[in-house]
Design an enzyme around this catalytic site. Sequence first.
Site, PDB file in Angstrom:
ATOM      1  N   ASN A  31      -2.824  -7.554 -10.103  1.00 23.34           N
ATOM      2  CA  ASN A  31      -1.616  -7.685  -9.085  1.00 23.34           C
ATOM      3  C   ASN A  31      -0.387  -7.428  -9.644  1.00 23.34           C
ATOM      4  OD1 ASN A  31       0.113  -8.071  -6.923  1.00 23.34           O
ATOM      5  ND2 ASN A  31      -1.003  -9.960  -6.222  1.00 23.34           N
ATOM      6  N   GLU A  59      -8.597 -10.965  -8.249  1.00 20.93           N
ATOM      7  CA  GLU A  59      -7.548 -10.600  -8.595  1.00 20.93           C
ATOM      8  C   GLU A  59      -6.916 -11.374  -9.773  1.00 20.93           C
ATOM      9  OE1 GLU A  59      -4.449 -10.433  -5.440  1.00 20.93           O
ATOM     10  OE2 GLU A  59      -3.168 -11.442  -6.565  1.00 20.93           O
ATOM     11  N   GLU A  71      -3.928  -0.955   3.470  1.00 16.71           N
ATOM     12  CA  GLU A  71      -3.918  -2.284   3.735  1.00 16.71           C
ATOM     13  C   GLU A  71      -3.163  -2.542   5.193  1.00 16.71           C
ATOM     14  OE1 GLU A  71      -4.124  -6.005   1.140  1.00 16.71           O
ATOM     15  OE2 GLU A  71      -2.003  -6.066   1.607  1.00 16.71           O
ATOM     16  N   GLU A  88      -2.963  -3.394  -7.643  1.00 15.60           N
ATOM     17  CA  GLU A  88      -2.315  -4.119  -6.277  1.00 15.60           C
ATOM     18  C   GLU A  88      -0.978  -4.114  -6.402  1.00 15.60           C
ATOM     19  OE1 GLU A  88      -6.203  -7.272  -6.267  1.00 15.60           O
ATOM     20  OE2 GLU A  88      -4.146  -7.719  -5.621  1.00 15.60           O
ATOM     21  N   SER A  89      -0.230  -3.745  -5.222  1.00 14.87           N
ATOM     22  CA  SER A  89       1.047  -4.082  -5.149  1.00 14.87           C
ATOM     23  C   SER A  89       2.181  -3.363  -5.837  1.00 14.87           C
ATOM     24  CB  SER A  89       1.415  -5.532  -5.376  1.00 14.87           C
ATOM     25  OG  SER A  89       0.599  -6.577  -4.693  1.00 14.87           O
ATOM     26  N   LYS A 116      -8.527  -9.626   2.942  1.00 15.04           N
ATOM     27  CA  LYS A 116      -7.774 -10.066   2.060  1.00 15.04           C
ATOM     28  C   LYS A 116      -7.066 -11.349   2.576  1.00 15.04           C
ATOM     29  CE  LYS A 116      -5.257  -8.257  -1.544  1.00 15.04           C
ATOM     30  NZ  LYS A 116      -3.906  -8.358  -0.928  1.00 15.04           N
ATOM     31  N   LYS A 147      -1.268  -4.771   7.233  1.00 15.35           N
ATOM     32  CA  LYS A 147      -0.724  -6.197   6.717  1.00 15.35           C
ATOM     33  C   LYS A 147       0.665  -6.095   7.810  1.00 15.35           C
ATOM     34  CE  LYS A 147       1.982  -7.119   2.314  1.00 15.35           C
ATOM     35  NZ  LYS A 147       2.225  -6.717   1.200  1.00 15.35           N
TER      36      LYS A 147
HETATM   37  O1  LIG Z   1       3.067  -9.078  -0.092  1.00 15.85           O
HETATM   38  C1  LIG Z   1       3.669 -10.380  -0.091  1.00 15.85           C
HETATM   39  O2  LIG Z   1       4.875 -10.434   0.347  1.00 15.85           O
HETATM   40  C2  LIG Z   1       3.039 -11.505  -0.674  1.00 15.85           C
HETATM   41  C3  LIG Z   1       3.650 -12.611  -0.828  1.00 15.85           C
HETATM   42  C4  LIG Z   1       2.877 -13.750  -1.256  1.00 15.85           C
HETATM   43  C5  LIG Z   1       1.737 -13.643  -1.655  1.00 15.85           C
HETATM   44  C6  LIG Z   1       1.083 -12.524  -1.769  1.00 15.85           C
HETATM   45  C7  LIG Z   1       1.567 -11.580  -0.936  1.00 15.85           C
HETATM   46  N1  LIG Z   1       0.904 -10.149  -0.810  1.00 15.85           N
HETATM   47  C8  LIG Z   1      -0.402  -9.893  -1.042  1.00 15.85           C
HETATM   48  C9  LIG Z   1      -0.792  -8.667  -1.812  1.00 15.85           C
HETATM   49  O3  LIG Z   1      -1.680  -8.668  -2.587  1.00 15.85           O
HETATM   50  C10 LIG Z   1      -0.474  -7.442  -1.139  1.00 15.85           C
HETATM   51  O4  LIG Z   1      -0.325  -7.276   0.258  1.00 15.85           O
HETATM   52  C11 LIG Z   1      -1.189  -6.276  -1.416  1.00 15.85           C
HETATM   53  O5  LIG Z   1      -1.231  -6.191  -2.976  1.00 15.85           O
HETATM   54  C12 LIG Z   1      -0.370  -4.881  -1.297  1.00 15.85           C
HETATM   55  O6  LIG Z   1       0.873  -4.962  -1.624  1.00 15.85           O
HETATM   56  P1  LIG Z   1       2.231  -3.963  -1.279  1.00 15.85           P
HETATM   57  O7  LIG Z   1       1.572  -2.401  -1.261  1.00 15.85           O
HETATM   58  O8  LIG Z   1       3.306  -4.052  -2.244  1.00 15.85           O
HETATM   59  O9  LIG Z   1       2.476  -4.299  -0.072  1.00 15.85           O
END
Ligand SMILES: O=C(O)c1ccccc1NCC(=O)[C@H](O)[C@H](O)COP(=O)(O)O
Length: 277
Positions: free
Chosen positions: A179, A158, A53, A209-210, A114, A55
């Site tokens: 997520n 999601e 991603e 995810e995340s 996204k 980001k």
């Molecule tokens: O990433 C955040 O801080 C966030 C805060 C509030 C709502 C959504 C958020 N993230 C969106 C996502 O879904 C993530 O960017 C994506 O899943 C990747 O997650 P990560 O690997 O933990 O950065």
Amino acid sequence: MNSDTELAPAVQSILAAARERAGGEGVVDVDARPLADTLADAEADGRVPLIAEVKPTSPTAEGTRDDDPVELARAMVAGGAAAISVLTEPSHFGGSPEALTRIREAVDVPVLRKDFVVDEDGLDLVEADLLLLIARFVDDLEGLVAAARERGLQPLVEVHDRDELETALEAGTDLIGVNNRDLATLEVDLGTVESVAPDVPEDVTLIAESGVSSPADVRRMREADADALLVGSAIMDHGGDSDVTENTRRLVRAESMNAADSTRASATTDHDGDSQT
Ligand SMILES: O=C(O)c1ccccc1NCC(=O)[C@H](O)[C@H](O)COP(=O)(O)O
């Protein structure tokens, strides 16, 4: 949709901004790059199917990464990413639709948009191969899934729990993102995928995810039956300036590395090698 008051303040603010943002002019008509093909290619190569991603920042990030988004996406593909996710939300994630368009022109893998799309107007902001729809934010999920498909987009829905999974499946989705981040607290718990995955039907693609930050986390999500992973922060390294290609590669190789290699890679890139629970 659940009440906004059940959401973290940052998420309430993201949603309020999303409702104010203009949609696109006209209706997009996309000749999408199929996600299924690129995930199968990764599996055949022995790479973990990973959506990396772009980001630039986020409400939970420790800083902002100002690198050119196209260079970041190219670096992720060079590291073995099967697809690229691009934040297009401007005010909380530093994203833009223009960045997505430039990235889609520059790479040949599928590109996921996204964002926080709440209605049909929001579908038409920019052409992408895949579009995220967050089950708890959409009133007519079935309608929006169908509208996305009519435009050629592949909708990724999601969810965060079994109830949302049921809603997503009833809406006819074949791409589910579970997520690990709870949008009520912004806490990350990899146990979320482990608890929801058993209820995801075999013929539905499951994306974890995340919160995936180490090769051990990758293996944990794959053992929980994730077909692919979506990773942002651990690759972007918001607080630092580490090599995005290497950050991608160490996760993509998580299943082919032995445990000793994996520990060494985690130590040298200064990431926490422990799984989060
Ligand atoms: O990433 C955040 O801080 C966030 C805060 C509030 C709502 C959504 C958020 N993230 C969106 C996502 O879904 C993530 O960017 C994506 O899943 C990747 O997650 P990560 O690997 O933990 O950065």
